[in-house]
Each structure stands twice: as C-alpha cells, then as structure tokens.
Scaffold this motif. Sequence first.
Motif, short mmCIF file in Angstrom:
data_model
loop_
_atom_site.label_atom_id
_atom_site.label_comp_id
_atom_site.label_asym_id
_atom_site.label_seq_id
_atom_site.Cartn_x
_atom_site.Cartn_y
_atom_site.Cartn_z
N GLU A 161 0.81 -1.44 0.16
CA GLU A 161 0.04 0.01 0.04
C GLU A 161 1.10 1.32 -0.08
O GLU A 161 1.98 1.29 0.51
CB GLU A 161 -0.93 0.05 1.32
CG GLU A 161 -0.13 0.29 2.72
CD GLU A 161 -1.14 0.15 3.77
OE1 GLU A 161 -2.40 0.52 3.38
OE2 GLU A 161 -0.82 0.04 4.96
N ILE A 162 0.49 2.19 -0.57
CA ILE A 162 0.98 3.56 -0.50
C ILE A 162 0.45 4.49 0.51
O ILE A 162 -0.71 4.90 0.31
CB ILE A 162 1.12 4.31 -1.83
CG1 ILE A 162 1.56 3.58 -2.96
CG2 ILE A 162 1.43 5.55 -1.93
CD1 ILE A 162 3.11 3.32 -2.87
N SER A 163 1.18 4.76 1.59
CA SER A 163 0.55 5.36 2.87
C SER A 163 0.63 7.07 2.19
O SER A 163 0.11 7.85 3.35
CB SER A 163 1.35 5.19 3.82
OG SER A 163 2.77 5.66 3.77
N GLY A 164 1.44 7.58 1.39
CA GLY A 164 1.24 8.95 1.05
C GLY A 164 2.74 9.02 0.27
O GLY A 164 3.40 8.30 -0.03
N VAL A 165 2.71 10.48 -0.13
CA VAL A 165 3.81 10.82 -1.18
C VAL A 165 4.52 11.88 -0.14
O VAL A 165 3.87 12.98 0.43
CB VAL A 165 3.38 11.38 -2.32
CG1 VAL A 165 4.63 12.09 -3.06
CG2 VAL A 165 2.76 10.41 -3.30
N LYS A 166 5.71 11.75 0.30
CA LYS A 166 6.46 12.58 1.04
C LYS A 166 7.70 13.29 0.36
O LYS A 166 8.22 12.79 -0.54
CB LYS A 166 6.95 11.83 2.22
CG LYS A 166 8.10 10.73 1.89
CD LYS A 166 8.59 10.09 3.08
CE LYS A 166 9.73 9.10 2.85
NZ LYS A 166 10.06 8.38 4.03
N ARG A 167 7.98 14.58 0.71
CA ARG A 167 8.94 15.07 0.29
C ARG A 167 10.32 14.95 0.92
O ARG A 167 10.39 14.63 2.09
CB ARG A 167 8.77 16.47 0.43
CG ARG A 167 7.79 17.26 -0.25
CD ARG A 167 7.24 18.60 0.36
NE ARG A 167 8.05 19.74 -0.25
CZ ARG A 167 8.68 20.59 0.66
NH1 ARG A 167 8.69 19.99 2.27
NH2 ARG A 167 9.71 21.12 0.58
N ILE A 168 11.44 14.68 0.40
CA ILE A 168 12.73 14.20 0.94
C ILE A 168 13.48 15.55 1.45
O ILE A 168 13.91 16.33 0.52
CB ILE A 168 13.66 13.74 -0.14
CG1 ILE A 168 12.90 12.30 -0.78
CG2 ILE A 168 14.66 12.99 0.40
CD1 ILE A 168 12.08 11.46 0.16
N THR A 169 13.18 15.72 2.60
CA THR A 169 13.80 17.21 3.14
C THR A 169 14.73 16.90 4.47
O THR A 169 14.62 15.54 4.93
CB THR A 169 12.63 17.90 3.57
OG1 THR A 169 11.91 17.47 4.69
CG2 THR A 169 11.77 18.32 2.59
N ASP A 170 15.42 17.67 4.84
CA ASP A 170 16.36 17.56 5.84
C ASP A 170 16.34 18.68 6.73
O ASP A 170 16.65 19.85 6.21
CB ASP A 170 17.95 17.51 5.62
CG ASP A 170 18.68 17.22 6.79
OD1 ASP A 170 18.61 17.78 7.81
OD2 ASP A 170 19.51 16.39 6.75
N GLN A 171 15.54 18.53 7.95
CA GLN A 171 15.28 19.84 8.96
C GLN A 171 16.70 20.51 9.36
O GLN A 171 16.35 21.83 9.29
CB GLN A 171 14.15 19.33 9.75
CG GLN A 171 13.73 20.76 10.60
CD GLN A 171 12.45 20.15 11.66
OE1 GLN A 171 12.27 18.87 11.71
NE2 GLN A 171 12.09 21.26 12.30
N TYR A 172 17.40 19.76 9.62
CA TYR A 172 18.48 20.59 9.80
C TYR A 172 19.40 21.46 8.83
O TYR A 172 19.66 22.64 9.03
CB TYR A 172 19.80 19.52 10.67
CG TYR A 172 21.03 20.12 10.97
CD1 TYR A 172 21.29 20.74 12.11
CD2 TYR A 172 21.92 20.06 9.70
CE1 TYR A 172 22.60 21.42 12.17
CE2 TYR A 172 23.46 20.54 10.09
CZ TYR A 172 23.49 21.27 11.41
OH TYR A 172 24.63 21.77 11.56
N LEU A 173 19.32 20.81 7.70
CA LEU A 173 19.98 21.60 6.69
C LEU A 173 19.10 22.77 6.34
O LEU A 173 19.45 23.79 5.68
CB LEU A 173 20.14 20.58 5.39
CG LEU A 173 21.46 19.76 5.61
CD1 LEU A 173 21.16 18.76 4.34
CD2 LEU A 173 22.83 20.34 5.86
N GLN A 174 17.66 22.46 6.36
CA GLN A 174 16.78 23.71 6.12
C GLN A 174 17.17 24.77 7.10
O GLN A 174 17.06 26.17 6.39
CB GLN A 174 15.44 23.02 6.18
CG GLN A 174 14.39 24.36 5.76
CD GLN A 174 12.98 23.80 6.01
OE1 GLN A 174 12.60 22.98 6.96
NE2 GLN A 174 11.95 24.28 5.40
#
Length: 696
Positions: A56-69
């Motif tokens: 199943e596909i639980s969702g589509v997520k963005r590949i981010t890094d909160q620390y780098l952001q």
Amino acid sequence: MSLTTILKTASSGMLASQISLRTVSDNIANVNTPGYVRKMADQNSLVVGGMGMGVEISGVKRITDQYLQMATLTASSDANRWDVVSQYLDNAQSLFGDPSGDNFFFSKLDEVFNAFSQVSDDPSSSLLRSQALSKVQDLLSEGGRIGGQINDLGKTVDAQVKADVDRTNDLLDTINRLNADISRAKLANADSSGSENIQSQLVDELATLMNVQVAQKQTGGVTIRSVEGLMLAGDGRAAKLSYNRTDATAGYIAVEPTNGIGFAQPIQVTGGRIRGLLDLRDDVLPGIQDQLGEFISRASEQINAAHNKSTTIPPPKVLQGRDTGLDLPTAVAGFSGQTRIAVLNQAGVAQSTVAIDFNAMTMTPGGAFTPANFLTNLNAALGGAATATFVNGALKLEAAGTNGLAIDEGTSQKAGKAFSHFFGLNDMIRTGATSTYDTGLRTTDPHGFTAGDTISFRLAHPDGKPIRDINVAVPAGATMADLLTSLNDPTTGAGLYGTFSLDSKGAMTFAGSAPNNATLSVTQDLTERGVGGRSISQLFGLGALERSTRASRFKVDQALTSNPMKLSLATLDLSVAAGRPAIAAGDGRGARLIAAAGDVVANFSAAGELGAVSMTVSRYASEFGGSIGRQAQGADTRKQSAESVSNEAIARRDSVEGVNIDEELVRLTTYQQAFNASARMIQAAKDMFDVLTNMI
C-alpha cells in the motif's frame, strides 16, 4: 492462497508502481524548477490477519532535511543582512568621491590651507583672498551636500524597511493559509507536496527578510516564530507586523494586537534584510552624518580660531559675536588667562585698550569685576570709545566714530577657546546653531532652563527594541549638578539604564550601562534656556537627529564673500611704541595662522566609528576617510563570508532535496519492471482462472 488474493496482491503492486512512476515523472519534469524538492512514494507492506496481502502507498513525502533547512535559512538571513549593508555603504562611500581623483572631499581641506598659504605671500591680492574664501565655501558646501545625500539614503532605507515589512506580512499570511491546504491533504492521505513546495519557497524568501524559527507541524505545514518565540504564523492565524519609527528614534518591528485590542509587542530581528536596513537607518548612516558634522565643526572651529587671532586693515567698526546659547554671566564664568580689547583708528594706531584678567577678575582700567557685572564694567572701562552689548546670547562690540576694534586673545581660555573665539566675535565661518556642544558649563554653573519644562527620551536596546520612555522635568534646583541629578534619577530619569555626565569642556553625554547597554533618543523637548533660547537637546547635542544635521549649518560670513578685503589677515601688536600702528599693511601672518590650522591639535568628540580623540584636523580627515572605507570593506567581507556559508548550506541541502536525473532514471526502470512483474502475475492468475473455468 486463492486466485482472488493473488489478483488483489498483484493489483496493489501495479497501483503502487503506478503512483511511484507518477512521482518519478514529476521529479524529472521539475529537475530545473527553482525550490522544487524531490518526493517519493511512501510504500509499506499490506498485512491482513497476519498474512501479507500486497503493498500500500501511505502517502507521497518530500525528501527534506530539517537541520539543513534551518542552516540554510540562518545563513540566508545573515547573507542578506550584510548584502544590503554593503550595498548602501558603497553608495555612501561614493558620495565622498574617488580618493585618487580631483573631487575627493577630504582633499578640499588641504586646498583651503594651500589657498591661504598663497594669500600669506601676497595679502593685498583681492583675487587670492576671493579664491581662498571660495575654497572654504566649497568645503562647507560639499559637506552640506554629502550630509543631505546621506539623509536621502536614510529616507530610501526607511521606505525599503516599510516595503519589506509589508512583504513579510504577505508571506506570513500565505504560509498560514497553505497550512490548511496541507493539513487537509494529509488527512485525506493525498499528495500535499505541491503546496509544501510552495510553502517552503515562501519560508526561504521570508528568511531573506528576517530570521525566524521554523518548526514542522504534526498535522502538516509549519509554524513560524520570532527569535524570542512569539508566534507569527501556523496557529490558525498570521500575525501582522508593523514598522515603528520616528525621525528622532530608532526603528523596531512589533506584532500588532489582534482585533486592535492590547498593545503592540516588539520583537527581536537579528538577521535578514530588515535587520541590515534598520542598522543602516539607526546606526551606520547617522554615524557617518555625525562624524561628518564633527569633522566640519572642528575644521570650522580651527579656521575661526586662527581668524579670531587676527584683524583686518583698517580695523572693523563692529565685532558681532554668535549666539552662544548662554547668558552673559554664565558665558563669562570659567574663563582663565588674559585678553585685551583695543580701539584703533583707521591707520591702525591704538587709541585705548582694556586689559581683562580672568584669573584676577580685574579690568585695566576699571578694577575688579564679577560675571554678573562684566558687561557694565566693560562699558565703563571702554569709556565711550566703544560699547559692548549682549543680546540673544551674542556679545557685540562697536567702536565709536570712525574707529575700529581688534582683540589680542592673549592667554584667555574657556572650553578650549580664547575669548574672541568663544564668543565668535571675528568668525570667518558662521552657523546659526550649536555645532561642537562644548558649552563650557560646569556642574556649579546655573543650567538656565525653566523649572518644570520637560524633555522626553526613549531608551532602547542596541538593536532598536524599546526598553521604556521617560519624561524628565527640569528641576527647581538651579545648577547643572541639579539637572544631571534629575536626568540620572533611577525612578523618574534614566539612572537605571545609563548615566548623563558633563566633561571638562561642558559637553554632556549619555552612556548606557550593562546589561542593557541602552541607547537614547529624544522624542520631545519642550525645554528652553531663558526666553526663546536653546533646548537641552540643542545646547548639548542629545539625540541622533540633532547631531546628524550639523554638516549643513555652516557658511562663510556674507560680509567676507561680498568684500574679501575684510578678511582678517593682520596680527595685532600692542607692544609697538605709542603713536605707531599696531597693525601693519601687508601683514599676512593671519593667513599663515589659517594655513597652519590643519596642524593644530583639536579635541574631537566621539562620532560614528571614531571615539573621542585628540589629533589635528588634517589627521582626522584621513582617519575619517579611512573609517568609511573600512566600514564598507568590512561589510563587504562579512557579506562574502556569509554568502560562502549560505552557498555551502544551499549546496548540501540541494544534494538531499534536489532532483538527480541518474537516480530518478534508476527508480523509473525499477518501477517499470515492478509494474510489468505485477502485470504478468495478473496475467498468470487469469490464465489459471481460465484453466479452472474450462475444467468445470
């Protein structure tokens, strides 16, 4: 496993591969889209009753890094702060001209001294005198022009701050509204990456304007807080920021109350364009203006000091002083040394003299005097050969008949100025306001202000965030010590945050104390010295507004520009034999004194980047020019350093969030093969179903 289960499992695989392929195609399509963050389908194993039933596909997520952001946002704020400071400092530096060119502002001071050096060789030349006065006026005019243009830069900066605050409000409102879209998509298990990408780009833009704290919400979206943690967006509403400032006070950013109920809440802004613009408006540009005013004031002071030591031939009938801002007894009190006033005929022969000894407090002729009866005794000593009057803070001497007047400064001195110079009796450069703020007042002198009149101050942190406003009433006590006590009162004055003090030359200053290191600005001044006299802020130069406008106040005496032969170039010599001229035609010693004025050590008050120093005017000109260059270079260096950090942070963030074509093509191939495999499984299940059907 039943055939139906096989079909459902294979179908889930095909659907998962289809969604993943769509995600990959979106990534590839946006490979060159600025601010786009790659995304990936979040794929999980489907388990029913402990048995695997596909995917199943639980969702589509963005590949981010909160620390780098956060690192990128912080670096971007810092880089944009110093970028705007560097830009405006370059503009300010260019106003002074090219140091290697003919129009460099500080070279005009040397031109003045060179011009008077030439006059000293031929003091009878009206052309050389006129040229020398033109050089002085050029220096003053250029100083006024530069001061005016720096003021215009400040107005441009002020308008830019307001525009950036308006843009910040738009960004906060949009970021807050996108939170609702993202949360709805998350609850519906839909793809919210489009809204999240837009929101991320808006947050990045917000960070260029001001530094903020960004946190992810569990329900989707972000919260935006100020440096000290005040909510700006993300709790269902967006805060409205306001830019609060006046011409006289430092600006600050505040959160306006909801529905107009309550008070605006000031917030800290330590990075971004807004911080850089506030620094320029409240500190950097006023500092340059103050330093320019200090330079012009002290240069004029040294030229006037030399001019007051000299006289013209024939001697002038009237010596008109400038407004000292003081009453005569206070102005006379505190003088030391001796001076002589001479009444001369048109040939320069002394007709009478009055010797004033401020140490012994005597006049010859005339006997003892006090500051209170100085004017009366002086007129008596002059014996009708001349008269002295004091009106609106200005001393005036006028000779009787066709005679003229000249003053031998001698050893007289108060606040670093000789008698004639202190009263401005023979100034070449005139100003209608206080310029150097060396009043000569002592703590024991009467302050002269009307009791009960008020002056209002705003105390603020170094970044402009207000601490408190105070109103100080002029005390009933009559001395400067009483006035200082009121100003420094810890309850009704500024005593909790700093100290007002009076130096040996009568200049008043305020110094903030730790830990706040408060700055002070004047919001309103209703005081006046005497009737219609100068206010406390005008007399002592309190507040940036008062000090930063000094450079445009000076001009050459109109009587000299109309007739250059009235320029005082001769030196009074009362040691000559009786009947001999005390001033001689062709005497150019006064011109040499003016030519050497740039080499006389003067005391400069703290202004701009330079602290209180003692040096020559010529040296100060070099230091001033160098300090502007250092400021511009320092801002450019910090900009480049901050940009390097920002670029590195962006590169690392892009390596995580950006689209890599090679990686996406690998995923594309993988999902294609998975889709084909699931399709073949469905085909195999169909074939098996057909066989079973045929058997039946």
